[in-house]
Scaffold this motif. Structure first.
Motif, PDB file in Angstrom:
ATOM      1  N   ARG A  41       0.936  -1.050   0.136  1.00 22.54           N
ATOM      2  CA  ARG A  41      -0.160   0.276  -0.102  1.00 22.54           C
ATOM      3  C   ARG A  41       0.784   1.271  -0.077  1.00 22.54           C
ATOM      4  NH1 ARG A  41      -3.150  -3.368   3.103  1.00 22.54           N
ATOM      5  NH2 ARG A  41      -2.261  -2.658   4.904  1.00 22.54           N
ATOM      6  N   SER A  42       1.957   1.444   0.850  1.00 23.14           N
ATOM      7  CA  SER A  42       2.762   2.376   1.051  1.00 23.14           C
ATOM      8  C   SER A  42       3.666   2.802  -0.421  1.00 23.14           C
ATOM      9  CB  SER A  42       3.876   2.527   1.919  1.00 23.14           C
ATOM     10  OG  SER A  42       3.185   2.435   3.202  1.00 23.14           O
ATOM     11  N   GLN A  43       3.998   1.630  -0.994  1.00 20.31           N
ATOM     12  CA  GLN A  43       4.632   1.889  -2.214  1.00 20.31           C
ATOM     13  C   GLN A  43       3.866   2.109  -3.280  1.00 20.31           C
ATOM     14  OE1 GLN A  43       6.608  -2.102  -2.794  1.00 20.31           O
ATOM     15  NE2 GLN A  43       8.570  -1.604  -1.989  1.00 20.31           N
ATOM     16  N   THR A  44       2.466   1.663  -3.417  1.00 25.18           N
ATOM     17  CA  THR A  44       1.624   2.007  -4.405  1.00 25.18           C
ATOM     18  C   THR A  44       1.303   3.654  -4.067  1.00 25.18           C
ATOM     19  OG1 THR A  44       0.710  -0.067  -4.493  1.00 25.18           O
ATOM     20  CG2 THR A  44      -0.653   1.691  -5.373  1.00 25.18           C
ATOM     21  N   ALA A  45       0.965   4.010  -3.080  1.00 24.98           N
ATOM     22  CA  ALA A  45       0.781   5.561  -2.749  1.00 24.98           C
ATOM     23  C   ALA A  45       1.947   6.399  -3.216  1.00 24.98           C
ATOM     24  CB  ALA A  45       0.091   5.702  -1.320  1.00 24.98           C
ATOM     25  N   ALA A  46       3.020   5.919  -2.776  1.00 20.97           N
ATOM     26  CA  ALA A  46       4.222   6.797  -3.305  1.00 20.97           C
ATOM     27  C   ALA A  46       4.391   6.921  -4.698  1.00 20.97           C
ATOM     28  CB  ALA A  46       5.682   6.235  -2.616  1.00 20.97           C
ATOM     29  N   MET A  47       4.305   5.942  -5.325  1.00 18.89           N
ATOM     30  CA  MET A  47       4.324   5.858  -6.941  1.00 18.89           C
ATOM     31  C   MET A  47       3.159   6.754  -7.534  1.00 18.89           C
ATOM     32  SD  MET A  47       5.279   2.121  -8.272  1.00 18.89           S
ATOM     33  CE  MET A  47       4.001   1.112  -7.178  1.00 18.89           C
ATOM     34  N   ALA A  48       1.804   6.750  -7.015  1.00 19.38           N
ATOM     35  CA  ALA A  48       0.746   7.334  -7.372  1.00 19.38           C
ATOM     36  C   ALA A  48       1.000   9.071  -7.309  1.00 19.38           C
ATOM     37  CB  ALA A  48      -0.341   7.162  -6.661  1.00 19.38           C
ATOM     38  N   LYS A  49       1.735   9.306  -6.018  1.00 22.29           N
ATOM     39  CA  LYS A  49       2.309  10.787  -5.718  1.00 22.29           C
ATOM     40  C   LYS A  49       3.176  11.106  -6.650  1.00 22.29           C
ATOM     41  CE  LYS A  49       0.869  12.172  -1.160  1.00 22.29           C
ATOM     42  NZ  LYS A  49       1.079  13.244  -0.846  1.00 22.29           N
ATOM     43  N   GLU A  50       4.247  10.193  -6.756  1.00 22.35           N
ATOM     44  CA  GLU A  50       5.250  10.844  -7.847  1.00 22.35           C
ATOM     45  C   GLU A  50       4.715  10.734  -9.362  1.00 22.35           C
ATOM     46  OE1 GLU A  50       8.214  11.343  -7.353  1.00 22.35           O
ATOM     47  OE2 GLU A  50       8.203  11.084  -5.075  1.00 22.35           O
ATOM     48  N   ILE A  51       3.854  10.008  -9.608  1.00 22.38           N
ATOM     49  CA  ILE A  51       3.149  10.122 -11.198  1.00 22.38           C
ATOM     50  C   ILE A  51       2.395  11.511 -11.224  1.00 22.38           C
ATOM     51  CG2 ILE A  51       1.452   9.238 -12.728  1.00 22.38           C
ATOM     52  CD1 ILE A  51       2.462   6.475 -11.624  1.00 22.38           C
ATOM     53  N   ALA A  52       1.820  11.928  -9.905  1.00 23.57           N
ATOM     54  CA  ALA A  52       1.009  13.166  -9.962  1.00 23.57           C
ATOM     55  C   ALA A  52       2.069  14.338  -9.886  1.00 23.57           C
ATOM     56  CB  ALA A  52       0.007  12.973  -8.852  1.00 23.57           C
ATOM     57  N   GLY A  53       3.253  14.073  -9.693  1.00 23.40           N
ATOM     58  CA  GLY A  53       4.273  15.413  -9.802  1.00 23.40           C
ATOM     59  C   GLY A  53       4.279  15.759  -8.217  1.00 23.40           C
ATOM     60  N   GLU A  54       4.025  14.985  -7.202  1.00 24.11           N
ATOM     61  CA  GLU A  54       3.989  15.305  -5.867  1.00 24.11           C
ATOM     62  C   GLU A  54       5.531  14.795  -5.187  1.00 24.11           C
ATOM     63  OE1 GLU A  54       0.150  14.882  -3.726  1.00 24.11           O
ATOM     64  OE2 GLU A  54      -0.630  15.741  -5.441  1.00 24.11           O
ATOM     65  N   ASP A  55       5.740  15.029  -3.936  1.00 24.82           N
ATOM     66  CA  ASP A  55       6.811  14.304  -3.384  1.00 24.82           C
ATOM     67  C   ASP A  55       6.146  13.070  -2.717  1.00 24.82           C
ATOM     68  OD1 ASP A  55       9.193  13.676  -2.061  1.00 24.82           O
ATOM     69  OD2 ASP A  55       8.897  14.919  -0.592  1.00 24.82           O
ATOM     70  N   GLY A  56       6.526  11.759  -2.855  1.00 25.04           N
ATOM     71  CA  GLY A  56       6.348  10.715  -2.291  1.00 25.04           C
ATOM     72  C   GLY A  56       7.397   9.933  -1.452  1.00 25.04           C
ATOM     73  N   SER A  57       8.335  10.728  -1.028  1.00 24.11           N
ATOM     74  CA  SER A  57       9.622  10.418  -0.231  1.00 24.11           C
ATOM     75  C   SER A  57       9.132   9.845   1.025  1.00 24.11           C
ATOM     76  CB  SER A  57      10.666  11.424  -0.169  1.00 24.11           C
ATOM     77  OG  SER A  57      10.292  12.604   0.215  1.00 24.11           O
ATOM     78  N   GLU A  58       8.282  10.624   1.782  1.00 23.79           N
ATOM     79  CA  GLU A  58       7.503  10.103   2.952  1.00 23.79           C
ATOM     80  C   GLU A  58       6.982   8.577   3.076  1.00 23.79           C
ATOM     81  OE1 GLU A  58       7.051   9.804   7.010  1.00 23.79           O
ATOM     82  OE2 GLU A  58       8.013  11.331   5.906  1.00 23.79           O
ATOM     83  N   LEU A  59       6.264   8.403   2.028  1.00 27.93           N
ATOM     84  CA  LEU A  59       5.552   7.165   1.723  1.00 27.93           C
ATOM     85  C   LEU A  59       6.548   6.181   1.437  1.00 27.93           C
ATOM     86  CD1 LEU A  59       2.427   8.240  -0.109  1.00 27.93           C
ATOM     87  CD2 LEU A  59       2.425   7.366   2.090  1.00 27.93           C
ATOM     88  N   SER A  60       7.741   6.480   0.571  1.00 32.68           N
ATOM     89  CA  SER A  60       8.429   5.616   0.276  1.00 32.68           C
ATOM     90  C   SER A  60       9.413   5.139   1.682  1.00 32.68           C
ATOM     91  CB  SER A  60       9.661   6.011  -0.606  1.00 32.68           C
ATOM     92  OG  SER A  60       9.008   6.190  -1.852  1.00 32.68           O
ATOM     93  N   ARG A  61       9.612   5.929   2.596  1.00 36.42           N
ATOM     94  CA  ARG A  61      10.240   5.663   3.840  1.00 36.42           C
ATOM     95  C   ARG A  61       9.139   4.869   4.640  1.00 36.42           C
ATOM     96  NH1 ARG A  61      12.040  10.906   3.191  1.00 36.42           N
ATOM     97  NH2 ARG A  61      10.586  12.097   4.193  1.00 36.42           N
ATOM     98  N   MET A  62       7.834   5.169   4.741  1.00 31.24           N
ATOM     99  CA  MET A  62       6.965   4.288   5.501  1.00 31.24           C
ATOM    100  C   MET A  62       6.807   2.879   4.657  1.00 31.24           C
ATOM    101  SD  MET A  62       3.803   6.954   5.789  1.00 31.24           S
ATOM    102  CE  MET A  62       2.844   5.571   6.075  1.00 31.24           C
ATOM    103  N   ALA A  63       7.066   2.737   3.572  1.00 30.35           N
ATOM    104  CA  ALA A  63       7.151   1.244   2.557  1.00 30.35           C
ATOM    105  C   ALA A  63       8.265   0.757   3.154  1.00 30.35           C
ATOM    106  CB  ALA A  63       7.169   1.586   1.320  1.00 30.35           C
ATOM    107  N   GLN A  64       9.618   1.487   3.280  1.00 30.64           N
ATOM    108  CA  GLN A  64      10.937   0.806   3.751  1.00 30.64           C
ATOM    109  C   GLN A  64      10.830   0.321   5.177  1.00 30.64           C
ATOM    110  OE1 GLN A  64      13.308   0.110   2.046  1.00 30.64           O
ATOM    111  NE2 GLN A  64      14.628  -0.717   3.646  1.00 30.64           N
ATOM    112  N   SER A  65      10.230   1.233   6.089  1.00 29.70           N
ATOM    113  CA  SER A  65      10.340   0.572   7.409  1.00 29.70           C
ATOM    114  C   SER A  65       9.197  -0.593   7.796  1.00 29.70           C
ATOM    115  CB  SER A  65       9.693   1.739   8.333  1.00 29.70           C
ATOM    116  OG  SER A  65       8.281   2.423   8.279  1.00 29.70           O
ATOM    117  N   ALA A  66       7.994  -0.402   7.020  1.00 33.59           N
ATOM    118  CA  ALA A  66       7.038  -1.564   6.862  1.00 33.59           C
ATOM    119  C   ALA A  66       7.776  -2.760   6.395  1.00 33.59           C
ATOM    120  CB  ALA A  66       5.867  -1.323   6.155  1.00 33.59           C
ATOM    121  N   ALA A  67       8.819  -2.629   5.383  1.00 33.17           N
ATOM    122  CA  ALA A  67       9.253  -3.759   4.631  1.00 33.17           C
ATOM    123  C   ALA A  67      10.363  -4.396   5.525  1.00 33.17           C
ATOM    124  CB  ALA A  67      10.024  -3.480   3.500  1.00 33.17           C
TER     125      ALA A  67
END
Length: 90
Positions: A41-67
Motif C-alpha cells: 500500500r505504501s509503495q503504491t501510494a508513493a508511486m501515485a504521488k510521484e506520477i502526480a508530480g508530488e513528493d512521495g518520499s515520506e511514503l517511500s520511507r514508510m514502505a521501507q520501515s514496513a518492509a
C-alpha cells in the motif's frame, strides 16, 4: 462401461487436485499479503504521488520501515510459533 467409469474417476481426481493447488496458492497469497500488505500500500501510494508530480518520499520511507518490520516478523516465525500456539503444544 468399466473403462468409462475409470475415465470419469481420473477426471474427477484431476479436478480435485487442481482445486487443492488453487486453494494452497490462495492461502499463500493471503499470508503474503497480510505480511507485506502495508509495504504494498505504501509503495503504491508513493508511486501515485510521484506520477502526480508530488513528493512521495515520506511514503517511500514508510514502505521501507514496513518492509523491515515484515522481514523481522517473518524471520521470527517458525513452524512451531507460526500459529501463536507454541506454548499450548508443549
Amino acid at each position: 462401461m468399466q473403462t468409462r467409469g475409470r475415465h470419469v474417476r481420473q477426471r474427477g481426481q484431476g479436478m480435485v487436485e487442481y482445486i487443492i493447488v488453487v486453494a494452497l496458492v490462495a492461502v499463500a497469497a493471503i499470508a503474503v499479503y497480510q505480511l507485506f500488505g502495508q509495504v504494498i500500500r505504501s509503495q503504491t501510494a508513493a508511486m501515485a504521488k510521484e506520477i502526480a508530480g508530488e513528493d512521495g518520499s515520506e511514503l517511500s520511507r514508510m514502505a521501507q520501515s514496513a518492509a523491515e518490520a515484515a522481514a523481522a516478523q517473518a524471520a521470527a516465525k517458525t513452524l512451531k510459533s507460526f500459529t501463536g500456539n507454541a506454548a499450548a503444544g508443549q
